[in-house]
Design a protein around this motif. Sequence first.
Motif, PDB file in Angstrom:
ATOM      1  N   SER A 181     -17.184  46.854  47.081  1.00  0.00           N
ATOM      2  CA  SER A 181     -18.562  47.437  47.845  1.00  0.00           C
ATOM      3  C   SER A 181     -19.320  46.521  48.465  1.00  0.00           C
ATOM      4  O   SER A 181     -19.872  46.523  49.478  1.00  0.00           O
ATOM      5  CB  SER A 181     -19.267  48.482  46.566  1.00  0.00           C
ATOM      6  OG  SER A 181     -18.300  49.406  46.265  1.00  0.00           O
ATOM      7  N   MET A 182     -19.489  45.503  47.678  1.00  0.00           N
ATOM      8  CA  MET A 182     -20.448  44.304  48.201  1.00  0.00           C
ATOM      9  C   MET A 182     -19.781  43.740  49.540  1.00  0.00           C
ATOM     10  O   MET A 182     -20.718  43.545  50.320  1.00  0.00           O
ATOM     11  CB  MET A 182     -20.857  43.305  46.979  1.00  0.00           C
ATOM     12  CG  MET A 182     -21.387  43.933  45.984  1.00  0.00           C
ATOM     13  SD  MET A 182     -21.500  42.748  44.549  1.00  0.00           S
ATOM     14  CE  MET A 182     -22.334  41.216  45.595  1.00  0.00           C
ATOM     15  N   THR A 183     -18.676  43.522  49.480  1.00  0.00           N
ATOM     16  CA  THR A 183     -18.083  42.782  50.798  1.00  0.00           C
ATOM     17  C   THR A 183     -17.911  43.635  51.752  1.00  0.00           C
ATOM     18  O   THR A 183     -17.798  42.982  53.027  1.00  0.00           O
ATOM     19  CB  THR A 183     -16.714  42.169  50.225  1.00  0.00           C
ATOM     20  OG1 THR A 183     -15.904  43.053  49.829  1.00  0.00           O
ATOM     21  CG2 THR A 183     -17.133  40.922  49.174  1.00  0.00           C
ATOM     22  N   GLY A 184     -17.623  44.889  51.626  1.00  0.00           N
ATOM     23  CA  GLY A 184     -17.411  45.881  52.559  1.00  0.00           C
ATOM     24  C   GLY A 184     -18.437  46.627  53.336  1.00  0.00           C
ATOM     25  O   GLY A 184     -18.300  47.273  54.260  1.00  0.00           O
ATOM     26  N   TYR A 185     -19.382  46.862  52.424  1.00  0.00           N
ATOM     27  CA  TYR A 185     -20.349  48.006  52.965  1.00  0.00           C
ATOM     28  C   TYR A 185     -20.845  47.666  54.237  1.00  0.00           C
ATOM     29  O   TYR A 185     -21.017  48.605  55.229  1.00  0.00           O
ATOM     30  CB  TYR A 185     -21.569  47.858  51.822  1.00  0.00           C
ATOM     31  CG  TYR A 185     -22.490  49.042  52.353  1.00  0.00           C
ATOM     32  CD1 TYR A 185     -22.402  50.355  52.002  1.00  0.00           C
ATOM     33  CD2 TYR A 185     -23.924  48.503  52.774  1.00  0.00           C
ATOM     34  CE1 TYR A 185     -23.264  51.247  52.429  1.00  0.00           C
ATOM     35  CE2 TYR A 185     -24.755  49.526  53.297  1.00  0.00           C
ATOM     36  CZ  TYR A 185     -24.413  50.636  52.832  1.00  0.00           C
ATOM     37  OH  TYR A 185     -25.355  51.717  53.169  1.00  0.00           O
ATOM     38  N   PHE A 186     -21.012  46.313  54.595  1.00  0.00           N
ATOM     39  CA  PHE A 186     -21.898  45.926  55.797  1.00  0.00           C
ATOM     40  C   PHE A 186     -20.992  45.754  57.082  1.00  0.00           C
ATOM     41  O   PHE A 186     -21.069  45.357  58.034  1.00  0.00           O
ATOM     42  CB  PHE A 186     -22.460  44.602  55.490  1.00  0.00           C
ATOM     43  CG  PHE A 186     -23.596  44.869  54.793  1.00  0.00           C
ATOM     44  CD1 PHE A 186     -24.905  45.244  54.796  1.00  0.00           C
ATOM     45  CD2 PHE A 186     -23.391  44.239  53.408  1.00  0.00           C
ATOM     46  CE1 PHE A 186     -25.755  45.496  54.227  1.00  0.00           C
ATOM     47  CE2 PHE A 186     -24.389  44.439  52.472  1.00  0.00           C
ATOM     48  CZ  PHE A 186     -25.749  45.193  52.915  1.00  0.00           C
ATOM     49  N   ASN A 187     -19.674  46.066  56.563  1.00  0.00           N
ATOM     50  CA  ASN A 187     -18.504  46.124  57.718  1.00  0.00           C
ATOM     51  C   ASN A 187     -17.874  47.559  57.839  1.00  0.00           C
ATOM     52  O   ASN A 187     -17.296  47.893  56.868  1.00  0.00           O
ATOM     53  CB  ASN A 187     -17.453  45.088  57.562  1.00  0.00           C
ATOM     54  CG  ASN A 187     -16.361  44.924  58.596  1.00  0.00           C
ATOM     55  OD1 ASN A 187     -15.225  45.784  58.827  1.00  0.00           O
ATOM     56  ND2 ASN A 187     -16.526  43.904  59.418  1.00  0.00           N
ATOM     57  N   GLU A 188     -17.950  47.835  58.991  1.00  0.00           N
ATOM     58  CA  GLU A 188     -17.729  49.629  59.289  1.00  0.00           C
ATOM     59  C   GLU A 188     -16.161  49.775  58.878  1.00  0.00           C
ATOM     60  O   GLU A 188     -16.031  50.591  58.399  1.00  0.00           O
ATOM     61  CB  GLU A 188     -17.897  49.932  60.578  1.00  0.00           C
ATOM     62  CG  GLU A 188     -17.401  51.465  61.107  1.00  0.00           C
ATOM     63  CD  GLU A 188     -17.431  51.678  62.459  1.00  0.00           C
ATOM     64  OE1 GLU A 188     -17.296  52.691  62.877  1.00  0.00           O
ATOM     65  OE2 GLU A 188     -17.935  50.779  63.265  1.00  0.00           O
ATOM     66  N   PHE A 189     -15.144  48.777  59.267  1.00  0.00           N
ATOM     67  CA  PHE A 189     -13.980  48.998  59.223  1.00  0.00           C
ATOM     68  C   PHE A 189     -13.251  48.803  57.873  1.00  0.00           C
ATOM     69  O   PHE A 189     -12.217  49.203  57.419  1.00  0.00           O
ATOM     70  CB  PHE A 189     -13.189  48.086  60.169  1.00  0.00           C
ATOM     71  CG  PHE A 189     -13.455  47.925  61.512  1.00  0.00           C
ATOM     72  CD1 PHE A 189     -13.184  49.268  62.350  1.00  0.00           C
ATOM     73  CD2 PHE A 189     -14.216  47.083  62.168  1.00  0.00           C
ATOM     74  CE1 PHE A 189     -13.803  49.449  63.568  1.00  0.00           C
ATOM     75  CE2 PHE A 189     -14.873  47.360  63.361  1.00  0.00           C
ATOM     76  CZ  PHE A 189     -14.537  48.392  64.160  1.00  0.00           C
ATOM     77  N   ILE A 190     -13.920  48.301  56.767  1.00  0.00           N
ATOM     78  CA  ILE A 190     -13.727  48.177  55.466  1.00  0.00           C
ATOM     79  C   ILE A 190     -14.483  49.261  54.662  1.00  0.00           C
ATOM     80  O   ILE A 190     -14.049  49.736  53.807  1.00  0.00           O
ATOM     81  CB  ILE A 190     -14.104  47.009  54.810  1.00  0.00           C
ATOM     82  CG1 ILE A 190     -13.465  45.451  55.531  1.00  0.00           C
ATOM     83  CG2 ILE A 190     -14.020  46.780  53.325  1.00  0.00           C
ATOM     84  CD1 ILE A 190     -13.921  44.351  55.018  1.00  0.00           C
ATOM     85  N   ARG A 191     -15.748  49.533  55.156  1.00  0.00           N
ATOM     86  CA  ARG A 191     -16.622  50.524  54.582  1.00  0.00           C
ATOM     87  C   ARG A 191     -15.999  52.052  54.651  1.00  0.00           C
ATOM     88  O   ARG A 191     -15.893  53.053  53.653  1.00  0.00           O
ATOM     89  CB  ARG A 191     -17.788  50.489  55.150  1.00  0.00           C
ATOM     90  CG  ARG A 191     -18.919  51.663  54.389  1.00  0.00           C
ATOM     91  CD  ARG A 191     -20.190  51.631  54.771  1.00  0.00           C
ATOM     92  NE  ARG A 191     -20.498  52.192  56.462  1.00  0.00           N
ATOM     93  CZ  ARG A 191     -20.740  50.969  57.268  1.00  0.00           C
ATOM     94  NH1 ARG A 191     -20.786  49.651  57.039  1.00  0.00           N
ATOM     95  NH2 ARG A 191     -20.877  51.449  58.578  1.00  0.00           N
ATOM     96  N   LEU A 192     -15.254  52.245  55.687  1.00  0.00           N
ATOM     97  CA  LEU A 192     -14.516  53.711  56.098  1.00  0.00           C
ATOM     98  C   LEU A 192     -13.337  53.634  55.211  1.00  0.00           C
ATOM     99  O   LEU A 192     -12.713  52.678  54.832  1.00  0.00           O
ATOM    100  CB  LEU A 192     -14.120  53.695  57.528  1.00  0.00           C
ATOM    101  CG  LEU A 192     -15.036  53.931  58.614  1.00  0.00           C
ATOM    102  CD1 LEU A 192     -14.651  53.811  59.879  1.00  0.00           C
ATOM    103  CD2 LEU A 192     -15.880  55.286  58.446  1.00  0.00           C
ATOM    104  N   ASP A 193     -13.017  55.143  54.808  1.00  0.00           N
ATOM    105  CA  ASP A 193     -11.846  55.241  54.315  1.00  0.00           C
ATOM    106  C   ASP A 193     -10.545  54.859  54.964  1.00  0.00           C
ATOM    107  O   ASP A 193     -10.633  54.860  56.280  1.00  0.00           O
ATOM    108  CB  ASP A 193     -11.679  56.742  53.767  1.00  0.00           C
ATOM    109  CG  ASP A 193     -10.530  57.323  53.395  1.00  0.00           C
ATOM    110  OD1 ASP A 193      -9.458  57.474  54.225  1.00  0.00           O
ATOM    111  OD2 ASP A 193      -9.956  56.970  52.075  1.00  0.00           O
ATOM    112  N   MET A 194      -9.633  54.216  54.260  1.00  0.00           N
ATOM    113  CA  MET A 194      -8.587  53.430  55.134  1.00  0.00           C
ATOM    114  C   MET A 194      -7.916  54.403  56.131  1.00  0.00           C
ATOM    115  O   MET A 194      -7.549  53.946  57.278  1.00  0.00           O
ATOM    116  CB  MET A 194      -7.602  52.810  54.345  1.00  0.00           C
ATOM    117  CG  MET A 194      -7.921  51.556  53.507  1.00  0.00           C
ATOM    118  SD  MET A 194      -6.815  50.915  52.429  1.00  0.00           S
ATOM    119  CE  MET A 194      -6.856  52.005  51.073  1.00  0.00           C
ATOM    120  N   THR A 195      -7.539  55.714  55.707  1.00  0.00           N
ATOM    121  CA  THR A 195      -6.996  56.510  56.747  1.00  0.00           C
ATOM    122  C   THR A 195      -7.897  56.934  57.711  1.00  0.00           C
ATOM    123  O   THR A 195      -7.484  56.732  59.045  1.00  0.00           O
ATOM    124  CB  THR A 195      -6.504  57.936  55.972  1.00  0.00           C
ATOM    125  OG1 THR A 195      -5.699  57.497  54.907  1.00  0.00           O
ATOM    126  CG2 THR A 195      -5.744  58.956  56.880  1.00  0.00           C
TER     127      THR A 195
END
Length: 590
Positions: A181-195
Amino acid sequence: MPQPQLVQAIGLPLVIASGLSVGKEGPSVHYAACVGNVIPKFFKRFDRSYVNQSQFLTAAASAGVAVAFGSPIGGVLFGLEDITSSFRLSTLWKSYYCALVATGILSLINPFRTGQIVIFEVKYESDWKYSEIPFFIILGIFGGVYGILVSKFNIKAVAFRQKYLSNSGIKEVVLLCLFTSMTGYFNEFIRLDMTEGMEVLFHECGDGYDHGLCKADGSSKVAFFFSLIYATIMRMLLVIISYGAKVPCGIFVPSMAAGATFGRAIGILAELMFPCKEGSDQCIIAGTYAFLGAASALSGITHLTVAVVVIMFELTGAIRYIIPTMICVGVTKMINDNFSNGCGGIADQMIKFNGMPFIDVKEDHDFEDATVEEAMTDTVIALPYIGLVVQDIETLLAKCKFSVFPVIYHSENPIVLGYVQRADLLAYMNKMKKERVGGVNPEDGIRFVTDNKLVLLVEDHILNSLSNSQILEGSRDILFEPVVKFQFFRASVDASLNSVLQTFIKLGPRMLIVEDQGKLAGIISRKDLIKFELFLHHLQHENIFVSNKDYTIFSKFWEALNSLNSIVGGLVGQIRGRVLGNRGFEPIAQ
C-alpha cells in the motif's frame, strides 16, 4: 471440502482484494488437482493405474487454468506443455472435455455480468507493421530477463522466509500488505487492481476512450513513461517478496501486470520516436505493446510457449497480434534456454528447491557412470513373512515413518517376496481393531485379534518350498497377505542410474527395490534420484539456488530488521508513554 481447500476458498478473495501482487490461477489449479486426485479413488480401474491417475491430474489442471482465465484451449495446452510427463492422445481428449465443461459452467454463472467468460476483451482496428519487430524483440528480451531475475530472487526470498519467518506468517502478510500500500498508492498502475490496470494499458486510444494515457502530449508522455518504468520495477519487487507467502497465490496475473506496464512504456517510447502523422494509417498503437509485454513476462516466468500465445489470444480476443505474440514468446524462450539455470519455470524451480520427487522429462538428466548403489537408500526396515506378532506391527507403525516395508523370507536370507505400504498396513490394522471391538462372532469365520497373535504376511501356498513345520499354529488367524504387493520393480545395485531414470519416466513406479545377487540391498525412489542429481550438481557448481554467501546476507539483513524493530518499538513506547502521561494515567502497581 477438505480443510486446506476451504481455507484457500476463503483466503483467495481476501488476498486478491488486499492488493498483494499475487494471482488466482495457482489456487484454481490446486482445487482442480485435488478433485482430480480424489475422483479416481472411487474406481478400482483407475485407482490402481499410475497412468490413469496422471491423466486425471493433467485434465483437472487444464480445467483449473481454463476457469482462471476463461481460456479452454489455453488450459488444454497448459496441461500438455507443463503438467503431463508423456503425451498421450487420450490425455488430450480428457483435458479437452474437462476444460469444455468447466468453461461451460463458468459461462452459465456469468461472473463478470457481461455474458463473456474472458476478463476483458480488446479489439485493435489497426494491424502491426514489420518496422515494429525490433520493439517486439525488446519485449521478448524483457520477458526472459524478468523470468530469470524474479525466479532467482524469489527463491532466495523463500529461503529467507523458511529460515527466519516460518512462525510469523500472519505478521509477514500484514507487513506485505502495508508495504504494498505504501509503495503503490501514489502510482496509478500499482494502485489499480491488476486486471483493471491491464485493461487500461491494453486499450487502444480512440472511440471515446479518454484515459490520461491517450490525452498525453510530449512532456506528459515522458512523465507517464517514467511512471510505468517505476511501476514495472516495483511490481517485480512485490512479486519477489509476495509469491510464496503463507497465502493462496499464483504468479500468472502479477507477471502479466509487470509485463504490461513495461510494454506500455516501450509503446510510449515508440510513439515518441515515430510520431503519428495526421491521416496516416501507420500509427503505432501503444496498447499492443502492453499486450505483448504481458505475454513475454508470462512466458518468461513459466517457460511456456504455445500455451501462452493461445491464452493471450483467448483472454483478449486480439487475433491480429498472434504473430507478434509468437515473436515475443520465441525471443523470451531463447533467453531462458541460454541464460537461465536450466531448472524450468518458477514452479519447477520451487519444486526442486523444496526437494519434491518430481522428474521433469523436459529437462536433460545425465548421471554419467553413476550406479544405483550410489544413490539408493540402504536404511530399510524389512518384515519377515512370519515371526512377528500384532503388537510388533503396531509398534512399527507408531515409531517408524517409512512409507514402504519390503517383505522378505528371513533376516538371514533376505530374499524379497513383495512389499507392503504403510497406508495399507495401517488401514488393515484399523479394520481388525474394529472387528475386535465390535465382537464379531467367531462362527462367522472371523476370529478376534489379540496383540500376541502371530502375523503371517505370505500364505504358505505361495512359498512352495516352505515346510508345514514352519507354519506356526494359529498364525493363519492374522493373515496380512491381502495388503502385500507381489508385483514390484527391481533394480540391481550395479545398474546404471540413467536406466533407472528411464524406468521412472516411462513406467512410472514410485520406488524400485534394489537387490544384490537376488537379496535385498535397499530402495531407490524418485526423491533419492533427485537428491543425488542435486548432490552431483552441488559438487560442481555449489547450490544452484542459495549459496553460503546468501545465508550470510540473510543473517545481516535479519539483524538489521531486529535493530529496526527495536528502534520502532522504542519510539512507539515513548509516544504511548507521553500520550498516557498527558492524560493523567498512572502505571498500575505490580
